[in-house]
Design a protein around this motif. Structure first.
Motif, mmCIF file in Angstrom:
data_model
loop_
_atom_site.group_PDB
_atom_site.id
_atom_site.type_symbol
_atom_site.label_atom_id
_atom_site.label_comp_id
_atom_site.label_asym_id
_atom_site.label_seq_id
_atom_site.Cartn_x
_atom_site.Cartn_y
_atom_site.Cartn_z
ATOM 1 N N ALA A 83 -7.037 2.300 -1.603
ATOM 2 C CA ALA A 83 -6.991 3.129 -2.812
ATOM 3 C C ALA A 83 -6.225 4.420 -2.594
ATOM 4 O O ALA A 83 -5.614 4.940 -3.537
ATOM 5 C CB ALA A 83 -8.410 3.430 -3.283
ATOM 6 N N ASP A 84 -6.226 4.950 -1.375
ATOM 7 C CA ASP A 84 -5.548 6.221 -1.104
ATOM 8 C C ASP A 84 -5.035 6.225 0.333
ATOM 9 O O ASP A 84 -5.532 6.970 1.181
ATOM 10 C CB ASP A 84 -6.494 7.395 -1.342
ATOM 11 C CG ASP A 84 -5.760 8.736 -1.424
ATOM 12 O OD1 ASP A 84 -4.538 8.750 -1.172
ATOM 13 O OD2 ASP A 84 -6.408 9.751 -1.729
ATOM 14 N N ALA A 132 -11.884 5.339 6.391
ATOM 15 C CA ALA A 132 -12.231 5.379 4.968
ATOM 16 C C ALA A 132 -13.592 4.763 4.672
ATOM 17 O O ALA A 132 -14.176 5.019 3.618
ATOM 18 C CB ALA A 132 -11.159 4.652 4.161
ATOM 19 N N ALA A 164 -2.342 7.374 1.741
ATOM 20 C CA ALA A 164 -1.776 8.626 2.245
ATOM 21 C C ALA A 164 -2.871 9.554 2.761
ATOM 22 O O ALA A 164 -2.714 10.212 3.803
ATOM 23 C CB ALA A 164 -0.969 9.310 1.153
ATOM 24 N N ARG A 165 -3.983 9.609 2.050
ATOM 25 C CA ARG A 165 -5.098 10.459 2.492
ATOM 26 C C ARG A 165 -5.582 10.059 3.879
ATOM 27 O O ARG A 165 -5.785 10.914 4.758
ATOM 28 C CB ARG A 165 -6.239 10.358 1.495
ATOM 29 C CG ARG A 165 -7.515 11.064 1.958
ATOM 30 C CD ARG A 165 -8.684 10.769 1.040
ATOM 31 N NE ARG A 165 -9.912 11.325 1.554
ATOM 32 C CZ ARG A 165 -11.122 11.145 1.003
ATOM 33 N NH1 ARG A 165 -11.228 10.394 -0.097
ATOM 34 N NH2 ARG A 165 -12.193 11.674 1.553
ATOM 35 N N TRP A 166 -5.756 8.765 4.085
ATOM 36 C CA TRP A 166 -6.318 8.314 5.350
ATOM 37 C C TRP A 166 -5.285 8.315 6.460
ATOM 38 O O TRP A 166 -5.645 8.459 7.641
ATOM 39 C CB TRP A 166 -6.967 6.952 5.156
ATOM 40 C CG TRP A 166 -8.074 7.040 4.140
ATOM 41 C CD1 TRP A 166 -8.109 6.523 2.883
ATOM 42 C CD2 TRP A 166 -9.286 7.794 4.280
ATOM 43 N NE1 TRP A 166 -9.258 6.883 2.240
ATOM 44 C CE2 TRP A 166 -10.015 7.667 3.061
ATOM 45 C CE3 TRP A 166 -9.844 8.564 5.311
ATOM 46 C CZ2 TRP A 166 -11.252 8.264 2.860
ATOM 47 C CZ3 TRP A 166 -11.071 9.169 5.115
ATOM 48 C CH2 TRP A 166 -11.766 9.018 3.903
ATOM 49 N N SER A 189 0.813 -1.211 0.000
ATOM 50 C CA SER A 189 0.000 0.000 0.000
ATOM 51 C C SER A 189 0.846 1.260 0.000
ATOM 52 O O SER A 189 0.760 2.077 -0.910
ATOM 53 C CB SER A 189 -0.938 -0.036 1.219
ATOM 54 O OG SER A 189 -1.668 1.143 1.352
ATOM 55 N N ILE A 190 1.698 1.410 1.038
ATOM 56 C CA ILE A 190 2.518 2.619 1.135
ATOM 57 C C ILE A 190 3.781 2.306 1.939
ATOM 58 O O ILE A 190 3.705 1.614 2.957
ATOM 59 C CB ILE A 190 1.706 3.785 1.776
ATOM 60 C CG1 ILE A 190 2.475 5.106 1.714
ATOM 61 C CG2 ILE A 190 1.282 3.451 3.196
ATOM 62 C CD1 ILE A 190 1.625 6.320 2.087
#
Length: 365
Positions: free
Chosen positions: A344-345, A336, A347-349, A14-15
């Motif tokens: 899916a994102d 989320a 970094a945002r969460w 994911s990240i």
């Protein structure tokens, strides 16, 4: 002013850890911009280990190469050369499960590429090896790795056995005459598990299903047969790490240590935590395996020894898991609304999680 130390592991698939720490920092500072925020991304021997060493050791140099990936196709990767002639090689970057692109190869996935990267480092003339073995794709007893290092594995007819867990039961003879010698400075293996090779807590039973193994008894029998050809107790702690790669490395003279503890020492986590008001850690999934030497437990222990509380941010927190070691626990799936949205994102969460933690500190203050 509050001093907060951000020490997450990667959120696998994911990240990366460094990006996760940066996202948490951005979220925190959106609420408390004047705080002192210190980034100490961490790893436990799996994905992100090379990045952790590269960030912590001045003068570290990435050495690019192409190896045979876990599915038998070429993978562009690198090992890391440290100024003291130590090589850091990460299994996740050569033979890791993420390199399969979601298509599991339970019976033919191999550690051959990991061995090829180790061989390249030895060819360069390094004096010491540090090997991170988390996030493996295979249950091959490290046979692919040993093959790349010069060992021979043949069946009863003298033919080379195929790579992967599926070939283990056919091995009739192991030839180590051409196996490369370990470097003079030795081999340190960074692992996040202490499981034995065999039995209900071993490589096949615990980790095989995660890699797509649909017949644990068959995989167990293959591991037991191949291990019987080596003079090492398969029940020794850590032998089951990385689908039995821990066993293979022990036979090669390696020493296994806690990956998270070693990297925490390297990045100065204890010193940073000692002067913090709060430490934040995290990983992709916090479950019942997380307390057994994975990064969040090591970070929490380091902070706890200094009397500093630790908060947890994870992609998901298993419902029945004990998270009482943390003063707060936030799951990105909750923020989320679903696992798919969090993935899916991320970094945002993570930014949202950082902001929520900072808001909690603000309310307390």
């Amino acid at each position: 002013m509050t001093r907060v130390v951000l020490a997450p592991d990667s959120f696998k698939g994911s990240i990366p850890a460094a990006a996760a720490a940066a996202a948490l920092r951005d979220g925190w500072r959106s609420v408390r911009p004047a705080d002192d925020v210190v980034l100490r991304p961490i790893a436990d021997g799996g994905e992100g280990t090379l990045d952790a060493f590269a960030a912590a050791v001045p003068g570290a140099t990435r050495m690019p190469l192409t190896v045979t990936g876990p599915a038998g196709t070429p993978v562009d990767t690198a090992w890391l050369l440290l100024p003291d002639s130590t090589a850091v090689v990460e299994l996740a970057a050569t033979s890791g499960i993420e390199l399969l692109g979601g298509r599991l190869r339970p019976w033919d996935a191999s550690t051959r590429g990991f061995g090829e990267a180790i061989a390249a480092a030895l060819e360069h003339g390094v004096e010491r090896l540090v090997l991170g073995i988390g996030s493996s794709a295979s249950t091959d007893l490290g046979v692919g790795m040993l093959s790349a290092l010069g060992a021979g594995f043949v069946d009863g007819a003298g033919a080379a056995v195929p790579d992967g867990a599926g070939g283990l039961a056919a091995i009739a003879h192991v030839d180590t005459a051409a196996l490369r010698q370990p470097p003079a400075g030795g081999i340190v293996v960074l692992s996040d598990v202490t499981t034995p090779l065999l039995g209900p807590s071993g490589a096949a039973a615990v980790f095989g299903p995660q890699k797509g193994i649909d017949d644990v008894a068959r995989a167990e029998a293959g591991l037991a047969h191949a291990a019987s050809l080596f003079p090492l107790d398969p029940m020794v702690a850590g032998a089951g790490a990385a689908g039995g790669t821990g066993f293979a490395l022990l036979t090669w003279g390696a020493r296994l240590v806690s990956g998270a503890e070693e990297i925490a020492r390297l990045v100065g986590l204890v010193e940073a935590a000692a002067t913090a008001d709060l430490v934040v850690t995290g990983e992709g999934a916090y479950d019942d395996q997380s307390a057994a030497g994975k990064a969040p437990s090591v970070v929490a222990a380091a902070a706890g020894a200094a009397g500093v509380p630790t908060a947890l941010v994870a992609g998901r927190v298993a419902p029945a898991v004990d998270a009482t070691a943390f003063c707060a626990a936030i799951a990105l799936t909750d923020l989320a609304g679903s696992a798919d949205a969090a993935l899916a994102d991320p970094a945002r969460w993570l930014r949202a999680a950082g902001a929520r933690l900072a808001a909690g500190v603000a309310r307390v203050a």
